[in-house]
Design a protein around this motif. Structure first.
Motif, short mmCIF file in Angstrom:
data_model
loop_
_atom_site.label_atom_id
_atom_site.label_comp_id
_atom_site.label_asym_id
_atom_site.label_seq_id
_atom_site.Cartn_x
_atom_site.Cartn_y
_atom_site.Cartn_z
N LEU A 41 16.40 54.57 -60.62
CA LEU A 41 16.45 55.94 -60.14
C LEU A 41 16.59 55.89 -58.62
CD1 LEU A 41 16.35 58.73 -61.42
CD2 LEU A 41 13.88 58.75 -61.08
N ALA A 42 17.82 56.10 -58.14
CA ALA A 42 18.10 56.03 -56.71
C ALA A 42 17.96 57.40 -56.07
CB ALA A 42 19.52 55.48 -56.48
N GLY A 43 17.79 57.39 -54.74
CA GLY A 43 17.72 58.64 -54.00
C GLY A 43 16.43 59.40 -54.20
N VAL A 44 15.33 58.70 -54.45
CA VAL A 44 14.03 59.36 -54.68
C VAL A 44 13.38 59.66 -53.32
CG1 VAL A 44 11.77 59.19 -55.74
CG2 VAL A 44 13.76 58.16 -56.86
N GLY A 45 13.03 60.90 -53.08
CA GLY A 45 12.44 61.26 -51.80
C GLY A 45 12.07 62.73 -51.76
N THR A 46 12.16 63.32 -50.58
CA THR A 46 11.83 64.73 -50.41
C THR A 46 12.90 65.43 -49.59
OG1 THR A 46 10.61 64.52 -48.32
CG2 THR A 46 9.38 64.10 -50.34
N ALA A 47 12.94 66.74 -49.69
CA ALA A 47 13.93 67.51 -48.94
C ALA A 47 13.61 67.55 -47.45
CB ALA A 47 14.01 68.93 -49.49
N ALA A 48 12.33 67.36 -47.10
CA ALA A 48 11.91 67.38 -45.70
C ALA A 48 11.12 66.11 -45.40
CB ALA A 48 11.07 68.62 -45.42
N PRO A 49 11.81 64.97 -45.26
CA PRO A 49 11.11 63.70 -45.09
C PRO A 49 10.47 63.58 -43.71
CG PRO A 49 13.47 63.37 -44.87
CD PRO A 49 13.28 64.79 -45.30
N ASP A 50 9.49 62.71 -43.61
CA ASP A 50 8.83 62.40 -42.35
C ASP A 50 8.88 60.88 -42.21
OD1 ASP A 50 6.43 61.70 -40.56
OD2 ASP A 50 6.43 63.88 -40.44
N LEU A 51 9.07 60.38 -40.99
CA LEU A 51 9.22 58.94 -40.78
C LEU A 51 7.89 58.23 -40.55
CD1 LEU A 51 12.43 58.80 -38.54
CD2 LEU A 51 12.22 58.75 -41.03
N SER A 52 6.77 58.95 -40.72
CA SER A 52 5.45 58.36 -40.56
C SER A 52 4.96 57.79 -41.88
CB SER A 52 4.45 59.41 -40.06
OG SER A 52 3.12 59.00 -40.25
N HIS A 53 4.52 56.52 -41.86
CA HIS A 53 3.94 55.92 -43.06
C HIS A 53 2.77 56.76 -43.56
CE1 HIS A 53 6.21 52.18 -42.83
NE2 HIS A 53 5.83 52.01 -41.57
N PHE A 54 1.87 57.15 -42.65
CA PHE A 54 0.64 57.83 -43.04
C PHE A 54 0.93 59.18 -43.69
CE2 PHE A 54 -0.35 55.13 -39.35
CZ PHE A 54 -1.28 54.29 -39.92
N GLU A 55 1.85 59.94 -43.09
CA GLU A 55 2.17 61.25 -43.62
C GLU A 55 2.81 61.14 -45.00
OE1 GLU A 55 2.92 65.24 -44.39
OE2 GLU A 55 1.54 64.30 -42.96
N MET A 56 3.79 60.24 -45.13
CA MET A 56 4.50 60.15 -46.40
C MET A 56 3.63 59.54 -47.50
SD MET A 56 7.21 61.79 -46.06
CE MET A 56 7.84 61.43 -47.69
N LEU A 57 2.78 58.57 -47.15
CA LEU A 57 1.85 58.04 -48.16
C LEU A 57 0.93 59.15 -48.65
CD1 LEU A 57 0.92 54.53 -46.75
CD2 LEU A 57 1.97 55.01 -48.97
N GLN A 58 0.44 59.98 -47.74
CA GLN A 58 -0.42 61.09 -48.12
C GLN A 58 0.30 62.02 -49.10
OE1 GLN A 58 -3.52 61.30 -47.31
NE2 GLN A 58 -4.17 63.40 -47.61
N ARG A 59 1.56 62.30 -48.82
CA ARG A 59 2.31 63.18 -49.72
C ARG A 59 2.47 62.54 -51.10
NH1 ARG A 59 7.43 65.64 -46.29
NH2 ARG A 59 6.35 65.95 -44.28
N TRP A 60 2.78 61.25 -51.13
CA TRP A 60 2.95 60.58 -52.42
C TRP A 60 1.62 60.50 -53.17
CZ3 TRP A 60 6.94 59.33 -55.42
CH2 TRP A 60 8.22 59.33 -54.86
N TRP A 61 0.55 60.17 -52.47
CA TRP A 61 -0.75 60.10 -53.13
C TRP A 61 -1.13 61.43 -53.77
CZ3 TRP A 61 -3.28 57.50 -48.28
CH2 TRP A 61 -2.99 56.12 -48.29
N THR A 62 -0.88 62.52 -53.05
CA THR A 62 -1.33 63.83 -53.54
C THR A 62 -0.27 64.58 -54.33
OG1 THR A 62 -0.71 64.87 -51.44
CG2 THR A 62 -2.97 64.07 -51.63
N GLY A 63 0.97 64.08 -54.37
CA GLY A 63 2.03 64.79 -55.07
C GLY A 63 2.40 66.08 -54.38
N ASP A 64 2.52 66.02 -53.07
CA ASP A 64 2.80 67.20 -52.22
C ASP A 64 4.10 66.95 -51.45
OD1 ASP A 64 2.65 69.43 -50.62
OD2 ASP A 64 1.00 68.68 -49.37
N PRO A 65 5.27 67.23 -52.04
CA PRO A 65 6.54 66.82 -51.44
C PRO A 65 6.76 67.31 -50.01
CG PRO A 65 6.89 67.58 -53.68
CD PRO A 65 5.47 67.90 -53.33
N ALA A 66 6.39 68.54 -49.72
CA ALA A 66 6.63 69.10 -48.39
C ALA A 66 5.50 68.83 -47.41
CB ALA A 66 6.87 70.61 -48.50
#
Length: 419
Positions: free
Chosen positions: A117-142
């Protein structure tokens, strides 16, 4: 050693703070003069077990896994034009179809078959590890809702038994915010100790120590909230420690690596239904943040991943779990499409996920375009995080996605073999 991720996990507030080959010319030579990569002949996947028997293993590739190196668009000349120092020659990949091929080190993955499954991400990505890990952990795309539970924890609450010793477990150095739950118990296990409660070696001393632990952590209505929580956590650790001591034996064949130890313990945990575990979270210790020397470093990571996942899948089959366990990889983001001046790749946006088990091998979803990148030269997501998670929740566990995710995301069709 066991440490507990209990209920809300304190609202997750603390967790958020927590030699070049390839080239364009090489690609031209590879496609004109080298033999074409051999197409994969993946075995027929098993049909998924009934939903109430299904279990999940999530392998977290923190640091930013480069999806374009794990699954190479080997017929796209744009890939070779943008990656003059970090591209992988077309002749070396394990061909999936006429567009995509697995990294050369993923031999066991190629032989066993995987859904891509390619192209997995969010419509409003952030380049911070901490921010994006938090989103993935909590299931909060934006990153705007800030849930107080984790996506995997919410799944545990729906599919698990609140009376079970544990429903979800993270096989790492401590509790994962991804497993923070409301109703069910989730915890962490140290793969180096097999989840055993720390005990003295002397049997008599161990018995006294265990009795003391039970006495010290007996419920007391007069205790403050913090002490009560600590005692509750210790009691749960003691309770699960007794279960962990009786886990099925480990099997041979795993590589001598941290991931090998994690997946060996995962197989033992999944093979025993008495503790009620349905979800296993595996945080890889490898460094996917390949800003420099990407080709060499990434090849080493893929070699270790391939050996561990091959042994794990074989172990699951021996234990009769091949139809019951879905394995999925994720990463907080991918890498930038053009390489940098250090033979590496900087932080990107969308990445690629692999799924193993009762899945249809090959590419799924929409392949992201290398010709319409965002303003930072990153891939635009074609599969939203919520759609990926909906595939796990609804496609695998048959849990309506809206029960555990914001909105009404739809699963990616055609991945799970359920009939």
């Amino acid at each position: 050693m066991i440490s507990l991720d209990r209920r809300r996990f304190l609202g997750l507030t603390a967790a958020g703070t927590f030699a070049a080959v390839g080239g364009y010319a090489a690609w031209q030579l590879g496609t004109e003069f080298a033999p074409a990569p051999t197409p994969l002949r993946a075995p027929t996947p098993p049909v998924a077990a009934p939903p109430d028997q299904r279990k999940l293993v999530i392998i977290e590739m923190a640091g930013g896994n480069d999806g374009l190196s794990m699954v190479v668009p080997y017929t796209d000349d744009r890939y070779y034009a943008l990656r003059r120092n970090t591209a992988i020659e077309a002749s070396r990949v394990h061909r999936i179809d006429d567009r995509l091929g697995l990294h050369p080190e993923l031999e066991q993955v190629a032989l066993g078959g995987a859904a891509v499954l390619a192209g997995v991400g969010t419509a409003a990505p952030d380049l911070s590890h901490f921010e994006m890990l938090q989103r993935w952990w909590t299931g909060d795309p934006a990153g705007t809702l800030r849930p107080t539970t984790g996506f995997l924890g919410r799944l545990c609450d729906v599919v698990g038994d609140p009376a079970a010793p544990a429903v979800g477990v993270s096989l790492g150095g401590g509790p994962s915010p991804a497993l923070s739950a409301e109703r069910c118990t989730t915890l962490s296990m140290d793969p180096d100790t097999g989840g055993a409660f720390p005990m003295p070696d002397d049997p008599a001393l161990a018995a006294a120590w265990l009795a003391a632990q039970h006495a010290m952590n007996h419920p007391d209505r007069g205790a403050g909230a913090l002490l009560s929580t600590a005692r509750d956590s210790a009691r749960t650790a003691l309770r699960f420690g007794a279960v962990a001591a009786a886990l099925p034996a480990a099997t041979d064949g795993y590589p001598d690596s941290h991931l090998g130890s994690q997946l060996s313990l995962a197989a033992r945990v999944l093979a025993d239904d008495q503790h009620g575990i349905r979800i296993v979270h595996v945080p890889m210790a490898d460094d996917f943040d390949t800003h420099t020397d990407h080709l060499t470093r990434y090849a080493s990571i893929m070699r270790q991943f391939d050996a561990a996942i091959g042994a794990f899948r074989a172990d699951l089959d021996r234990r009769g779990l091949g139809s019951r366990v879905l394995i999925a990889t994720l990463s907080e983001f991918g890498r930038r499409v053009p390489d940098n001046d250090s033979g590496g790749l900087d932080h990107g946006a969308a990445s690629t996920a692999l799924l193993f088990g009762p899945v249809r091998p090959g590419g799924h979803g929409e392949q992201p375009s290398l010709r319409t990148l965002d303003r930072d030269d990153n891939l635009k997501a074609t599969v939203d995080m919520s759609e990926f998670y909906a595939t796990i929740a609804e496609g695998w566990f048959t849990v309506p996605a809206e029960l555990v995710l914001p909105g009404r995301p739809k699963p990616v069709p055609g991945i799970i073999v359920d009939r």
